[in-house]
Design a protein around this motif. Structure first.
Motif, mmCIF file in Angstrom:
data_model
loop_
_atom_site.group_PDB
_atom_site.id
_atom_site.type_symbol
_atom_site.label_atom_id
_atom_site.label_comp_id
_atom_site.label_asym_id
_atom_site.label_seq_id
_atom_site.Cartn_x
_atom_site.Cartn_y
_atom_site.Cartn_z
ATOM 1 N N LYS A 226 2.206 18.760 -2.052
ATOM 2 C CA LYS A 226 1.643 17.590 -2.717
ATOM 3 C C LYS A 226 2.467 16.334 -2.443
ATOM 4 N N ARG A 227 3.768 16.482 -2.373
ATOM 5 C CA ARG A 227 4.616 15.318 -2.079
ATOM 6 C C ARG A 227 4.355 14.820 -0.660
ATOM 7 N N ARG A 228 4.097 15.751 0.259
ATOM 8 C CA ARG A 228 3.791 15.337 1.631
ATOM 9 C C ARG A 228 2.495 14.539 1.668
ATOM 10 N N ILE A 229 1.469 15.022 0.983
ATOM 11 C CA ILE A 229 0.194 14.299 0.951
ATOM 12 C C ILE A 229 0.370 12.944 0.264
ATOM 13 N N ALA A 230 1.201 12.903 -0.801
ATOM 14 C CA ALA A 230 1.412 11.656 -1.534
ATOM 15 C C ALA A 230 2.027 10.587 -0.638
ATOM 16 N N TYR A 231 3.014 10.953 0.166
ATOM 17 C CA TYR A 231 3.656 9.957 1.031
ATOM 18 C C TYR A 231 2.732 9.516 2.161
ATOM 19 N N THR A 232 1.769 10.354 2.551
ATOM 20 C CA THR A 232 0.801 9.882 3.546
ATOM 21 C C THR A 232 -0.081 8.783 2.972
ATOM 22 N N SER A 233 -0.218 8.730 1.638
ATOM 23 C CA SER A 233 -0.966 7.623 1.031
ATOM 24 C C SER A 233 -0.230 6.304 1.234
ATOM 25 N N VAL A 234 1.105 6.327 1.143
ATOM 26 C CA VAL A 234 1.884 5.115 1.429
ATOM 27 C C VAL A 234 1.654 4.695 2.878
ATOM 28 N N ASN A 235 1.640 5.675 3.764
ATOM 29 C CA ASN A 235 1.396 5.415 5.186
ATOM 30 C C ASN A 235 0.012 4.800 5.413
ATOM 31 N N HIS A 236 -1.025 5.388 4.839
ATOM 32 C CA HIS A 236 -2.379 4.911 5.081
ATOM 33 C C HIS A 236 -2.669 3.585 4.378
ATOM 34 N N MET A 237 -2.087 3.378 3.221
ATOM 35 C CA MET A 237 -2.249 2.081 2.571
ATOM 36 C C MET A 237 -1.503 0.995 3.351
ATOM 37 N N GLY A 238 -0.481 1.391 4.100
ATOM 38 C CA GLY A 238 0.174 0.443 4.995
ATOM 39 C C GLY A 238 -0.775 -0.057 6.070
ATOM 40 N N TYR A 239 -1.619 0.845 6.610
ATOM 41 C CA TYR A 239 -2.650 0.409 7.562
ATOM 42 C C TYR A 239 -3.564 -0.638 6.926
ATOM 43 N N THR A 240 -3.976 -0.362 5.690
ATOM 44 C CA THR A 240 -4.893 -1.281 5.010
ATOM 45 C C THR A 240 -4.245 -2.638 4.790
ATOM 46 N N VAL A 241 -2.997 -2.649 4.335
ATOM 47 C CA VAL A 241 -2.292 -3.916 4.103
ATOM 48 C C VAL A 241 -2.116 -4.672 5.411
ATOM 49 N N LEU A 242 -1.822 -3.963 6.498
ATOM 50 C CA LEU A 242 -1.705 -4.623 7.798
ATOM 51 C C LEU A 242 -3.026 -5.291 8.169
ATOM 52 N N GLY A 243 -4.146 -4.596 7.973
ATOM 53 C CA GLY A 243 -5.445 -5.185 8.286
ATOM 54 C C GLY A 243 -5.749 -6.408 7.443
ATOM 55 N N ILE A 244 -5.397 -6.357 6.162
ATOM 56 C CA ILE A 244 -5.632 -7.499 5.273
ATOM 57 C C ILE A 244 -4.763 -8.688 5.693
ATOM 58 N N ALA A 245 -3.498 -8.409 6.031
ATOM 59 C CA ALA A 245 -2.597 -9.487 6.449
ATOM 60 C C ALA A 245 -3.090 -10.146 7.729
ATOM 61 N N VAL A 246 -3.559 -9.345 8.675
ATOM 62 C CA VAL A 246 -4.112 -9.899 9.916
ATOM 63 C C VAL A 246 -5.329 -10.764 9.609
ATOM 64 N N ALA A 247 -6.176 -10.287 8.694
ATOM 65 C CA ALA A 247 -7.387 -11.041 8.347
ATOM 66 C C ALA A 247 -7.062 -12.391 7.729
ATOM 67 N N GLY A 248 -5.968 -12.469 6.994
ATOM 68 C CA GLY A 248 -5.615 -13.723 6.337
ATOM 69 C C GLY A 248 -4.767 -14.651 7.166
ATOM 70 N N SER A 249 -4.380 -14.230 8.361
ATOM 71 C CA SER A 249 -3.554 -15.062 9.222
ATOM 72 C C SER A 249 -4.371 -16.199 9.822
ATOM 73 N N ALA A 250 -3.669 -17.234 10.225
ATOM 74 C CA ALA A 250 -4.329 -18.354 10.908
ATOM 75 C C ALA A 250 -4.218 -18.216 12.421
ATOM 76 N N LEU A 251 -3.640 -17.117 12.900
ATOM 77 C CA LEU A 251 -3.433 -16.910 14.322
ATOM 78 C C LEU A 251 -4.575 -16.103 14.916
ATOM 79 N N GLY A 252 -4.619 -16.053 16.241
ATOM 80 C CA GLY A 252 -5.597 -15.236 16.922
ATOM 81 C C GLY A 252 -7.021 -15.748 16.748
ATOM 82 N N SER A 253 -7.967 -14.928 17.178
ATOM 83 C CA SER A 253 -9.374 -15.302 17.094
ATOM 84 C C SER A 253 -9.970 -14.843 15.777
ATOM 85 N N GLU A 254 -11.035 -15.512 15.402
ATOM 86 C CA GLU A 254 -11.734 -15.121 14.172
ATOM 87 C C GLU A 254 -12.330 -13.721 14.299
ATOM 88 N N THR A 255 -12.747 -13.352 15.493
ATOM 89 C CA THR A 255 -13.309 -12.016 15.717
ATOM 90 C C THR A 255 -12.273 -10.937 15.439
#
Length: 339
Positions: free
Chosen positions: A161-190
């Motif tokens: 269960k602890r192994r699965i729990a820490y994978t949630s930190v890993n996968h939520m990191g993907y989500t936060v990265l995507g949100i941060a990229v979406a809010g950046s002023a860099l790169g293309s809108e696409t």
């Protein structure tokens, strides 16, 4: 939600459940207070005092520059970061999961964690777009650190269960990265839009995948009252339905092509390469470590010799089979809709 989950963990959990429930409650309540302070400050800076979210999105109340917008943004990031959770405010999550009953862990991972990432999208991203763009890079770095940290620490765990729990930190990191990229002023809108779509898909896919994994862990606990992975092995011969469900959920979690987890991570990283390419490269290492930790987990539990104390281990019953089949079928149907 905090009160309900507190009793689900503390009353029906096992092990040091009451301490885990109290830590969960105090930790996440502190994050809620920070969010509340940020909301109040934003409402006070509206032309007319209002808490109407649509009005705040149409007319952002705080400018990008200055100390106050930065502090309000920090309050939201810490508050929602605790609920997500991301490194380093994630320490309440493993004990809460390990000591909670399987269904409570499924609710916690599948529903409550998404309140943090949804809150980041709905409030700072939409109501403070200029401030968010200013601080998008540090937030993306937090996301990448969570990806790497969560996967490395999960790989080191011998508790299922602890192994699965820490994978949630890993996968939520993907989500936060995507949100941060979406809010950046860099790169293309696409690229930014693709990253945001991937973040939302990751939230849905993670809820289904990790919810199924925690229900599987709960089934294991009901039969063995043990989560220590070295105490298992050879279960594929005695519990084929459990083995099949765990294998499919694990492959989805590690991002195997053909499953919804892959679609989400592909969209996030394609978007990230268009905005923060060097962070995307580092974040990709997390996928390799995640694959290794799940393959190792499957080998430890289901293959090799069956220990003598597991001779009476039974397969999933009808109720468990139906429930996991529905979850995994939705996961496959989601992939069809996404494509």
């Amino acid at each position: 939600s905090l009160v309900g989950m507190y009793f689900l963990i503390g009353r029906w959990g096992h092990g040091d459940a009451q301490h885990a429930a109290l830590k969960f409650f105090v930790y996440t309540l502190a994050g809620s207070l920070l969010i509340l302070i940020g909301i109040i400050v934003m409402a006070l800076n509206m032309p007319t005092l209002t808490f109407d979210m649509r009005a705040m999105i149409d007319n952002p109340p705080l400018a990008a520059a200055g100390v106050v917008p930065g502090l309000v943004f920090l309050a939201f990031v810490i508050g929602f970061g605790i609920k997500t959770p991301v490194f380093p405010v994630h320490t309440w999550l493993p004990p809460a999961h390990v000591n909670a009953p399987g269904p409570a862990s499924a609710i916690l991972a599948g529903v409550l964690l998404k309140m943090g990432t949804y809150g980041l999208i709905r409030i700072p991203l939409q109501m403070m777009p200029e401030t968010f763009a200013r601080w998008a890079l540090p937030l993306a770095i937090i996301g990448v650190v969570s990806i790497i940290w969560g996967s490395i620490v999960a790989f080191a765990q011998e508790n299922l269960k602890r192994r699965i729990a820490y994978t949630s930190v890993n996968h939520m990191g993907y989500t936060v990265l995507g949100i941060a990229v979406a809010g950046s002023a860099l790169g293309s809108e696409t690229a930014r839009q693709l990253a945001l779509t991937g973040a939302v898909v990751e939230m849905i896919a993670h809820a289904l995948i990790t919810g199924a994994l925690f229900l599987i862990a709960g089934s294991v606990w009901q039969r063995a009252e043990d989560y220590h992975l070295p105490n298992f092995g050879g279960l594929a011969g005695t519990a084929p339905r459990l083995t099949g469900a765990a294998t499919l959920a694990a492959f989805a979690s590690l991002g195997l092509p053909g499953l919804a987890g892959f679609v989400a991570e592909l969209q996030i990283f394609v978007g990230a390469f268009g905005v923060y390419p060097w962070l995307a490269v580092i974040g990709l290492l997390g996928i390799l470590i995640t694959a290794a930790l799940f393959l190792r987990m499957l080998r430890q539990m289901f293959f090799g010799d069956l220990p003598a104390e597991r001779k009476g281990f039974t397969d999933l019953n009808r109720t468990e089979t139906v429930l996991l089949t529905v979850l995994l079928a939705v996961l496959l149907t989601l992939l069809t809709l996404l494509l």
